[in-house]
Design a protein around this motif. Sequence first.
Motif, PDB file in Angstrom:
ATOM      1  N   PHE A   1       3.322  -1.734  -2.107  1.00 16.19           N
ATOM      2  CA  PHE A   1       2.515  -0.560  -2.458  1.00 16.19           C
ATOM      3  C   PHE A   1       3.151   0.727  -1.945  1.00 16.19           C
ATOM      4  CE2 PHE A   1      -0.996  -3.812  -2.495  1.00 16.19           C
ATOM      5  CZ  PHE A   1      -1.205  -3.756  -3.870  1.00 16.19           C
ATOM      6  N   GLY A   2       3.677   0.680  -0.716  1.00 16.18           N
ATOM      7  CA  GLY A   2       4.301   1.875  -0.150  1.00 16.18           C
ATOM      8  C   GLY A   2       5.539   2.301  -0.916  1.00 16.18           C
TER       9      GLY A   2
ATOM     10  N   THR B   1      -9.869  -2.208   3.886  1.00 12.38           N
ATOM     11  CA  THR B   1      -8.877  -1.141   3.734  1.00 12.38           C
ATOM     12  C   THR B   1      -9.301  -0.165   2.641  1.00 12.38           C
ATOM     13  OG1 THR B   1      -7.071  -2.572   4.477  1.00 12.38           O
ATOM     14  CG2 THR B   1      -6.468  -0.647   3.171  1.00 12.38           C
ATOM     15  N   PHE B   2      -9.879  -0.696   1.554  1.00  6.71           N
ATOM     16  CA  PHE B   2     -10.354   0.174   0.479  1.00  6.71           C
ATOM     17  C   PHE B   2     -11.466   1.099   0.975  1.00  6.71           C
ATOM     18  CE2 PHE B   2     -13.480   0.949  -2.913  1.00  6.71           C
ATOM     19  CZ  PHE B   2     -12.691   1.685  -3.786  1.00  6.71           C
ATOM     20  N   ILE B   3     -12.407   0.533   1.733  1.00 10.78           N
ATOM     21  CA  ILE B   3     -13.520   1.355   2.235  1.00 10.78           C
ATOM     22  C   ILE B   3     -13.013   2.374   3.244  1.00 10.78           C
ATOM     23  CG2 ILE B   3     -15.734   1.330   3.441  1.00 10.78           C
ATOM     24  CD1 ILE B   3     -16.155  -1.497   2.348  1.00 10.78           C
ATOM     25  N   TYR B   4     -12.155   1.920   4.174  1.00 11.55           N
ATOM     26  CA  TYR B   4     -11.561   2.871   5.106  1.00 11.55           C
ATOM     27  C   TYR B   4     -10.715   3.904   4.358  1.00 11.55           C
ATOM     28  CZ  TYR B   4     -12.934   0.145   9.212  1.00 11.55           C
ATOM     29  OH  TYR B   4     -13.644  -0.488  10.196  1.00 11.55           O
TER      30      TYR B   4
ATOM     31  N   LEU C   1      -1.890   9.013   3.509  1.00 11.38           N
ATOM     32  CA  LEU C   1      -3.222   8.500   3.182  1.00 11.38           C
ATOM     33  C   LEU C   1      -3.210   6.980   3.136  1.00 11.38           C
ATOM     34  CD1 LEU C   1      -4.272  10.936   0.301  1.00 11.38           C
ATOM     35  CD2 LEU C   1      -5.097  10.944   2.642  1.00 11.38           C
ATOM     36  N   PHE C   2      -2.239   6.429   2.440  1.00 11.07           N
ATOM     37  CA  PHE C   2      -2.129   4.983   2.302  1.00 11.07           C
ATOM     38  C   PHE C   2      -1.908   4.326   3.662  1.00 11.07           C
ATOM     39  CE2 PHE C   2       0.984   1.430   1.663  1.00 11.07           C
ATOM     40  CZ  PHE C   2       0.054   0.491   1.234  1.00 11.07           C
ATOM     41  N   ILE C   3      -1.009   4.880   4.452  1.00  5.30           N
ATOM     42  CA  ILE C   3      -0.694   4.302   5.758  1.00  5.30           C
ATOM     43  C   ILE C   3      -1.909   4.335   6.677  1.00  5.30           C
ATOM     44  CG2 ILE C   3       0.668   4.641   7.863  1.00  5.30           C
ATOM     45  CD1 ILE C   3       2.904   5.710   6.049  1.00  5.30           C
TER      46      ILE C   3
ATOM     47  N   ALA D   1      10.355   8.581   5.303  1.00  5.63           N
ATOM     48  CA  ALA D   1      10.108   8.514   6.746  1.00  5.63           C
ATOM     49  C   ALA D   1       8.723   7.942   7.029  1.00  5.63           C
ATOM     50  CB  ALA D   1      10.248   9.908   7.366  1.00  5.63           C
ATOM     51  N   ASN D   2       7.716   8.409   6.297  1.00  3.80           N
ATOM     52  CA  ASN D   2       6.360   7.910   6.505  1.00  3.80           C
ATOM     53  C   ASN D   2       6.221   6.445   6.090  1.00  3.80           C
ATOM     54  OD1 ASN D   2       5.075  10.167   7.655  1.00  3.80           O
ATOM     55  ND2 ASN D   2       4.899  11.157   5.674  1.00  3.80           N
ATOM     56  N   LEU D   3       6.959   6.026   5.066  1.00  8.39           N
ATOM     57  CA  LEU D   3       6.940   4.622   4.685  1.00  8.39           C
ATOM     58  C   LEU D   3       7.530   3.764   5.799  1.00  8.39           C
ATOM     59  CD1 LEU D   3       6.478   2.306   2.762  1.00  8.39           C
ATOM     60  CD2 LEU D   3       8.607   2.916   1.567  1.00  8.39           C
TER      61      LEU D   3
END
Length: 485
Positions: A314-315, A11-14, A278-280, A352-354
Amino acid sequence: MGALQKLFKHTFIYGLATVLPRVLGLILTPLYIHELPKSDYGIYSSLIVYLILGNVLLSYGMETAFFRFINKSERKAEVQATALTSIFISSLAFLFLGFLLKEFISDWLNYKVDFILYALLILFFDALVVIPFAWYRNQQMPIKYSAIKIFNVVINLLLNVFFFLVLPQIVVEDAQSIFEYALFDNKVHYIFIANLMASVVTFIVVLPLYFRIGFGFDRVLWKKMFLYAFPVLVAGIAFSINEGFDRIILRSLLPAETADASVGVYAACYKLGVFMTLFITAFKLGVEPFFFSHANKKNAKDTYANITLYFTIFGSFILLFVVVYTDILKLMLLPEKEYWEALWVVPFILLANLCLGIYHNLSVWYKITDKTSFGAYISVVGAAVTLVLNFVLIPHMSYKGSAIATLAAYSSMMIASFYFGQKYYPVPYNLRKIGTYLLTSILFSGLAFYVFDRNLFIGSTFVLLFLLLIVAFEKKELKKILLKK
């Protein structure tokens, strides 16, 4: 390496593939806002919605089918070749029909023919790299995947800088320059030309995979893959409606003289939601192959439950952090004060994105049980909520109504997915912890933004309290994940 540790590493690399390009792309937002009138920025923002929809239509769920069938089938070579050939042929057919109908499409959507041509070509080349990128992800090659993605956006960024800042200077200094013919009064042209050139270069970079995978078409296999993918396509179309059709409806319902400008300020403030996006996106890129590869593991359900818990932690922190520091972030992304009038929508878009991100985590149940039709049903319900509430609220609340509709759509999808998931594939989610983190973040965000008017001292206190809450509840578990060898 533990399963969760491996997931977080990927996930970090992506995330680099998502965050770094988006960070570079965010640099363009102030440039666009400075160089384009609000109405032109609104035109660009609404055109992007059609590109999102086009990307969904041209991939038609084949990427998800690729992951499912290559992980459960012994005929991996046939799966790869069939998926690649399918998208290649359909993309060629789309491009051909699009060129024939470009005038009709232009009149129907009320955009210049040039913009329609740009969109057709961008969609074509973007579709051609769908399976190569899926192949990299399935082969667990996140570094290669990330490098190409970052290269694409660096090219896009450099071309935008050239067209907006360097090109006009060249022409001023040399009136006879051949670049004079590349000047446009409407600078939206530059955005799409840069995007197109970057897409072409990306296709050239991944082209060797076409020879490695090879063309081939198994009709029986393709039918099975398409039947699996079709509900994903329906869900993708519904997602496109949820993601961007508020801008299309705003443009059609508001007075013509102010519509594009209203879309412009709404879309600009919507950009502050990019930190959650970005996180999602990074998490989804890493977790989707992980879900499929661990579906048959004994402790799969417990692993899925833990993933959803940590995602929510995190979200929820990102939601609170961005809301509290909106007045600082807006100076970087939205330097023009005329766009700040729509800041009211920021907490709604972030939340909403969360909800959408949590929905992606919950959706594992219908993907690994081959019940993808549920994904389509849930997404269609979300799209219906989006459309109905936008048509009802926009005439009274303008873009505020669009923000409320987006939150209502994604939260309803999240709740529906949880309900049906627990019925058909029950996962032992820690609802007490998930609810505590989510509700605390929402409460603190609402107080900081709407009650205390974004006071930085009070908001920072809320952020600190939330961090202390995480440390109190998760200290031992986070240590195990981060330090596990």
